[in-house]
Design an enzyme around this catalytic site. Sequence first.
Site, mmCIF file in Angstrom:
data_model
loop_
_atom_site.group_PDB
_atom_site.id
_atom_site.type_symbol
_atom_site.label_atom_id
_atom_site.label_comp_id
_atom_site.label_asym_id
_atom_site.label_seq_id
_atom_site.Cartn_x
_atom_site.Cartn_y
_atom_site.Cartn_z
ATOM 1 N N ASP A 56 43.581 42.074 71.224
ATOM 2 C CA ASP A 56 43.314 42.448 69.819
ATOM 3 C C ASP A 56 43.828 43.841 69.481
ATOM 4 O O ASP A 56 44.519 44.034 68.486
ATOM 5 C CB ASP A 56 41.838 42.245 69.413
ATOM 6 C CG ASP A 56 40.816 43.007 70.228
ATOM 7 O OD1 ASP A 56 41.189 43.678 71.211
ATOM 8 O OD2 ASP A 56 39.614 42.934 69.867
ATOM 9 N N GLY A 139 25.735 45.066 77.172
ATOM 10 C CA GLY A 139 26.604 45.353 78.325
ATOM 11 C C GLY A 139 27.019 44.107 79.086
ATOM 12 O O GLY A 139 27.535 44.197 80.192
ATOM 13 N N ALA A 140 26.798 42.919 78.492
ATOM 14 C CA ALA A 140 27.171 41.671 79.170
ATOM 15 C C ALA A 140 28.495 41.130 78.650
ATOM 16 O O ALA A 140 28.896 40.033 78.998
ATOM 17 C CB ALA A 140 26.065 40.631 78.986
ATOM 18 N N ASP A 189 35.483 41.277 67.808
ATOM 19 C CA ASP A 189 34.035 41.016 67.806
ATOM 20 C C ASP A 189 33.472 41.053 66.386
ATOM 21 O O ASP A 189 32.658 40.209 65.996
ATOM 22 C CB ASP A 189 33.303 42.050 68.674
ATOM 23 C CG ASP A 189 33.804 42.073 70.103
ATOM 24 O OD1 ASP A 189 34.651 41.225 70.441
ATOM 25 O OD2 ASP A 189 33.364 42.933 70.883
#
Length: 407
Positions: A56, A139-140, A189
Site C-alpha cells: 500500500d 499488536g496482532a 487499514d
Amino acid sequence: MGEMVEPAGKRYHWPEPLSNPMRHPASALFRSTFGGRPRTGASAPGRVNLLGEHTDYNGGPVLPVALQARTTVVVGPARDGLLELVSSRDGEVARIDWRDGRVEGWGAYLAGVVRELAILGAAPAGGARVAAAGELPVGAGLGSSAALTVAAAKALAALAGARLTGRQVAGVAYRAEHDHVGVRCGVMDQMVAALAKPGQALLVECASAATRYIPFHGRLLLVDTGVRRELTRGRLNERRAECEAAVARLRLELPELVWLASWPVSWLARLKKALPEPLRARALHVIGETTRTRFGAQLLARGRLKPFGRLLYESHESCRRLYQCSAPELDLVVAAARRAGAHGARLTGAGWGGAVIVLLGKGEGGRGKGERSVAEAITRAFRRAYGREPTITPVRPSGGVRREPVY
Ligand code: GLA
C-alpha cells in the site's frame, strides 16, 4: 458467545458480530465514567489482508476483508475544549488538549482525528468526551488502530453535525495515524475499515485509491499466534525507509518513477543490477506482490479459489524470504496448514508476529468439517513446537464503519 464447534478435546469459539447495542460496553463505560448518556456513536471493523502485503505505501494494490470484530466509540460534548478519553482496555481517564502536538499513547490517535476533522470543519466545537470499547487484540496485525480512528472520526463528525463520506472518514483516520502519530503506514487499514461491505473483499489500488468490491465465497480461518511485537511500528518505518531508498536509486534509471510498485516487471534484470541488498530483496517483494495481487483479484472474481490459494502461499514465502517480515510461529502455522490440505495460507498484516489467514474451499466434506481438521492439525503442530495453543476463529467478511445507537 456465538456458535461453537467442538472437535475432540478442544473448543473453538465462533464469535458473532455485536449487532445488539445493549451488548456494546462503550455506552456503559461512557455513563459510568462521565455520569451521563453519550450523544452518538459509531463502530468500525478490524481487517485481514488476503493479498498485497507492504504494497500500500508503495503505490500497489491490496485485497483486504473486514472482520466481525469491531471497535465502538461513543461520544458526547465536553465543556472546556478538551478531549476526555476512556478506553475499556484500562478504564483510566485521560484529559488532553487536542491542539497539543505532544500527546502520548492512544490519546495521540484521537487528538490526530480531531485535528484532521478541524481541517474539514467537522470537529466538535467545544471538545468531546469519548469512550472506546474494542474486541480486537492490539499488536496482532488486525488493524485495531484503524478501527479506533475510523470509528472515532465517524462518531466525532456526527457530534459536530457533519456528514462525511466513507473516503473522507478513511482520509481523516489515515492522516491521524500517519501524520500525527507518526506510523508510516499505508491506506489499506483505514480504507477497508471505512468502506468494507459484508461478504466482499475490497481491492484498493493505493496509488489512485481506486476501489473494487469482489465477492468472497471461500472460507477463512484466522490463526492468532499470540506473538505481539512491540517493535512492529519501528520495523514498518524501517521497511518504508528502505523502499524509499530503493526508489531514489531506481530514479537514476527511470526518472519518472514515483512508486516502487510501478517499476516495469520487464525490467527486473535492470533493477537487480541497480540495487544493493537488502534494497533489492525488498523491491522484488513489492513488485512480485503487486503482480500477484492483481492476478489474485481476477482469480477471486472468477471464483477460482485453488489457484488463488497458491498465490497466498507464494506471498508468504516472499514476505518471509525477501521482505523478512515473518516469524517462526507464523511459518509453522503456514506449513501446518499446507500439510493439512488448505488451499492457501499466509501471514496477514505487517508481520513479525500476529496472525495467519488460512483459506479453505467452499465446504467440501460438509460445512465445518474441513475447518475442524485443518484447525486441529495447526493446533497440534503449534502445541508440539511451543507448548501452547493459538486462537483460531473463522472469518466472515463484514461491513465497514457504521453509526451505532447509544443508550
Ligand atoms: C500495517 C500498515 C498497513 C500495511 C501493512 C502491511 O498494517 O498499517 O498500511 O502497510 O502493515 O501490508
